[in-house]
Motif scaffolding. Structure first.
Motif, mmCIF file in Angstrom:
data_model
loop_
_atom_site.group_PDB
_atom_site.id
_atom_site.type_symbol
_atom_site.label_atom_id
_atom_site.label_comp_id
_atom_site.label_asym_id
_atom_site.label_seq_id
_atom_site.Cartn_x
_atom_site.Cartn_y
_atom_site.Cartn_z
ATOM 1 N N ASP A 81 0.831 -1.204 0.000
ATOM 2 C CA ASP A 81 0.000 0.000 0.000
ATOM 3 C C ASP A 81 0.861 1.248 0.000
ATOM 4 N N LEU A 82 1.891 1.247 0.844
ATOM 5 C CA LEU A 82 2.747 2.419 0.979
ATOM 6 C C LEU A 82 3.456 2.720 -0.326
ATOM 7 N N ASP A 83 3.998 1.686 -0.943
ATOM 8 C CA ASP A 83 4.684 1.879 -2.213
ATOM 9 C C ASP A 83 3.744 2.490 -3.229
ATOM 10 N N GLN A 84 2.549 1.915 -3.303
ATOM 11 C CA GLN A 84 1.575 2.355 -4.280
ATOM 12 C C GLN A 84 1.151 3.803 -4.008
ATOM 13 N N MET A 85 0.868 4.094 -2.740
ATOM 14 C CA MET A 85 0.386 5.433 -2.403
ATOM 15 C C MET A 85 1.483 6.467 -2.534
ATOM 16 N N ASP A 108 -14.421 9.139 -3.124
ATOM 17 C CA ASP A 108 -14.707 9.642 -4.465
ATOM 18 C C ASP A 108 -13.782 10.795 -4.800
ATOM 19 N N ASN A 109 -13.452 11.577 -3.797
ATOM 20 C CA ASN A 109 -12.642 12.759 -4.032
ATOM 21 C C ASN A 109 -11.175 12.472 -3.767
ATOM 22 N N TYR A 110 -10.469 12.349 -4.840
ATOM 23 C CA TYR A 110 -9.042 12.147 -4.679
ATOM 24 C C TYR A 110 -8.422 13.421 -4.108
ATOM 25 N N ASP A 111 -7.629 13.245 -3.104
ATOM 26 C CA ASP A 111 -7.077 14.388 -2.398
ATOM 27 C C ASP A 111 -5.708 14.000 -1.895
ATOM 28 N N GLN A 112 -4.720 14.725 -2.325
ATOM 29 C CA GLN A 112 -3.355 14.348 -1.989
ATOM 30 C C GLN A 112 -3.129 14.336 -0.480
ATOM 31 N N GLU A 113 -3.745 15.297 0.185
ATOM 32 C CA GLU A 113 -3.574 15.373 1.624
ATOM 33 C C GLU A 113 -4.113 14.119 2.311
ATOM 34 N N PHE A 114 -5.248 13.686 1.810
ATOM 35 C CA PHE A 114 -5.857 12.457 2.307
ATOM 36 C C PHE A 114 -4.894 11.290 2.143
ATOM 37 N N THR A 115 -4.311 11.196 0.959
ATOM 38 C CA THR A 115 -3.379 10.101 0.696
ATOM 39 C C THR A 115 -2.155 10.204 1.580
ATOM 40 N N LEU A 116 -1.644 11.416 1.741
ATOM 41 C CA LEU A 116 -0.462 11.592 2.583
ATOM 42 C C LEU A 116 -0.780 11.227 4.026
ATOM 43 N N GLY A 117 -2.005 11.547 4.463
ATOM 44 C CA GLY A 117 -2.435 11.150 5.806
ATOM 45 C C GLY A 117 -2.438 9.648 5.956
ATOM 46 N N LEU A 118 -2.929 8.974 4.929
ATOM 47 C CA LEU A 118 -2.940 7.508 4.943
ATOM 48 C C LEU A 118 -1.530 6.953 5.008
#
Ligand SMILES: [Zn+2]
Length: 127
Positions: free
Chosen positions: A28-32, A59-69
């Motif tokens: 997951d980390l690699d992919q994200m 639904d809403n792609y959001d870089q911040e969201f991904t970085l949080g993950l």
């Protein structure tokens, strides 16, 4: 003594759970990380919505969201690695705070738990 908190068979099943968790988190980390970095580079390329985010239920792609993950997953991965280290040294399943055995339902729910529920609650109150 902390040794012998868990039986050998139990230890090996926790090890399996932790190892699979670790490889899943790594994947997951690699992919994200790729997605987040790729997003940075291609600023104009907004149509390229990564498929796996649909799997995560957003639904809403959001870089911040991904970085949080990524941050959360990295923390979890660190905990998983720690737990695997404790398996190796034979102290897995014992609370890092009080040395008592962590309750099995808790270990099954959070195989990388560092503390028993009492110590975890105390730590939470301190924060
Ligand atoms: Zn404890």
């Amino acid at each position: 003594m902390m040794a012998g908190v868990l039986k050998t068979e139990e230890l090996s099943s926790y090890r399996q759970v932790l190892e699979s968790l670790k490889s899943r988190l790594r994947g997951d980390l690699d992919q994200m990380t790729d997605e987040a970095l790729g997003r940075d580079d291609g600023a104009g390329n907004h149509s390229k919505v990564p498929l796996h985010l649909a799997d995560l239920g957003t639904d809403n792609y959001d870089q911040e969201f991904t970085l949080g993950l990524i941050e959360n997953e990295q923390e979890t991965l660190d905990l998983v690695n720690e737990a695997i280290g404790r398996l190796a040294t034979g102290v897995y399943g014992a609370c890092l705070g009080c040395g008592q055995a962590i309750a099995k339902p808790r270990l099954q729910a959070i195989p990388y738990a560092r503390h028993c529920i009492q110590c975890a609650r105390k730590l939470e109150e301190q924060e």
